[in-house]
Design a protein around this motif. Sequence first.
Motif, PDB file in Angstrom:
ATOM      1  N   MET A   1      35.306  41.698  26.111  1.00 40.56           N
ATOM      2  CA  MET A   1      36.531  41.072  26.594  1.00 40.56           C
ATOM      3  C   MET A   1      37.209  40.307  25.467  1.00 40.56           C
ATOM      4  N   ASN A   2      38.498  40.487  25.306  1.00 36.29           N
ATOM      5  CA  ASN A   2      39.294  39.696  24.371  1.00 36.29           C
ATOM      6  C   ASN A   2      39.713  38.425  25.100  1.00 36.29           C
ATOM      7  N   LEU A   3      39.018  37.314  24.806  1.00 33.35           N
ATOM      8  CA  LEU A   3      39.247  36.078  25.554  1.00 33.35           C
ATOM      9  C   LEU A   3      40.674  35.579  25.401  1.00 33.35           C
ATOM     10  N   ALA A  39      37.465  40.104  34.512  1.00 37.10           N
ATOM     11  CA  ALA A  39      36.512  39.863  33.434  1.00 37.10           C
ATOM     12  C   ALA A  39      36.461  38.381  33.071  1.00 37.10           C
ATOM     13  N   LEU A  40      37.613  37.719  33.138  1.00 42.00           N
ATOM     14  CA  LEU A  40      37.659  36.278  32.871  1.00 42.00           C
ATOM     15  C   LEU A  40      36.871  35.522  33.937  1.00 42.00           C
ATOM     16  N   GLU A  41      37.014  35.926  35.185  1.00 38.44           N
ATOM     17  CA  GLU A  41      36.268  35.294  36.269  1.00 38.44           C
ATOM     18  C   GLU A  41      34.768  35.515  36.094  1.00 38.44           C
ATOM     19  N   LYS A  42      34.408  36.705  35.655  1.00 40.43           N
ATOM     20  CA  LYS A  42      32.990  36.989  35.414  1.00 40.43           C
ATOM     21  C   LYS A  42      32.457  36.144  34.270  1.00 40.43           C
ATOM     22  N   GLY A  45      32.158  32.659  35.737  1.00 41.37           N
ATOM     23  CA  GLY A  45      31.371  32.579  36.958  1.00 41.37           C
ATOM     24  C   GLY A  45      32.072  31.890  38.101  1.00 41.37           C
ATOM     25  N   VAL A  46      33.396  31.930  38.127  1.00 44.28           N
ATOM     26  CA  VAL A  46      34.178  31.311  39.208  1.00 44.28           C
ATOM     27  C   VAL A  46      35.327  32.239  39.581  1.00 44.28           C
ATOM     28  N   VAL A  47      35.840  32.068  40.794  1.00 47.41           N
ATOM     29  CA  VAL A  47      37.057  32.774  41.193  1.00 47.41           C
ATOM     30  C   VAL A  47      38.242  31.986  40.659  1.00 47.41           C
ATOM     31  N   VAL A  48      39.127  32.641  39.933  1.00 48.36           N
ATOM     32  CA  VAL A  48      40.263  31.979  39.297  1.00 48.36           C
ATOM     33  C   VAL A  48      41.551  32.193  40.086  1.00 48.36           C
ATOM     34  N   VAL A  49      41.744  33.419  40.590  1.00 46.13           N
ATOM     35  CA  VAL A  49      43.005  33.801  41.228  1.00 46.13           C
ATOM     36  C   VAL A  49      42.789  34.052  42.713  1.00 46.13           C
ATOM     37  N   ARG A  50      43.667  33.494  43.545  1.00 44.36           N
ATOM     38  CA  ARG A  50      43.666  33.800  44.974  1.00 44.36           C
ATOM     39  C   ARG A  50      44.417  35.112  45.164  1.00 44.36           C
ATOM     40  N   ARG A  51      43.747  36.098  45.724  1.00 49.13           N
ATOM     41  CA  ARG A  51      44.349  37.410  45.882  1.00 49.13           C
ATOM     42  C   ARG A  51      44.531  37.740  47.358  1.00 49.13           C
TER      43      ARG A  51
END
Length: 317
Positions: A1-3, A39-42, A45-51
């Motif tokens: 992943m490209n952070l 990948a950012l959430e992984k 280790g948290v959910v970032v975006v509400r989908r």
Amino acid sequence: MNLLASLRYLVALHEHRHFGRAAQACHITQPALSNALRALEKEFGVVVVRRGRSFEGFTPEGERVLATAQRMLHEHQVLQQDLSSDAAHPRGTLRLGAVPTAMPILARFAAQLQARHPGIVPVALSMSSQALEAGLESIALDLALGYTERMPARGGPLRAWPQYVEHYFLLRRAPAANVRGLQIGDPMHWADAARLPLCLLTPEMHNRSLVDGAFRATGATVMPAMETDSVLTLALSVVAGHVCSVLPGALVDAVRGHDGLEALPLTSPVLTTPIGFMSHRQVQPTRALDAALALSQDREWLQHAAAHSGLLAAEPL
């Protein structure tokens, strides 16, 4: 992943509030953006975006990741400009915003900045007052030109550099035929202007609230003949139609070349609005921003801005 790329996508999603538009702004596909965010959430280790069926915002953890992303991207830009610049030759992109009524002055400022420092690439954006303030606070904007009188009420970490004081005019077709260029006529009372067919900005725009306040001070109630959220339409409605408009000096100056127009300074009351540049005082400025702030305080620039705004008493420079 490209952070760094993933953080950039996250910030774009915050700015556009839509997966498709954020992907388009980043020049990637929507699935690629969604995969990068997962990948950012992984990674964290948290959910970032509400989908849901569409973008529904960020989780509390996502807001923390977003704030860190904004700071990291800004520090990356500062470092990038430091490495590619020297004191005499700043280089890099500078994101500038202005309220619509100040865009003619911002255009002049950006052009003079680029002429003085060819390595700087100004990006000039027209935005509402709320969007300007949010852009500065989220570090999406480097510098904003707008209503500095709003700052004390909002508080926050913003700093201002006064530029000019705006006055207001009634713009109308000139009574005399074959008038060359725009003429500055005799003053007119706001109460008299209220009786004319007017094209005004729409009510949600801050400039309209200032104009409405001046009319209320005279006891007048105004029912506009036209409304618009475009400052260009304010002027062109007078050029092409049978309405008048209320414009600040910077916009009147922008239509000086149109024949057959007359601008009357509005009085009783005299409405004045301080306009200034604003930036975030708690973030490190880039080389490009340092150069812009130096120009914003330059005496010749301030004289130039005053000549193309306010009462328009001086010949334009």
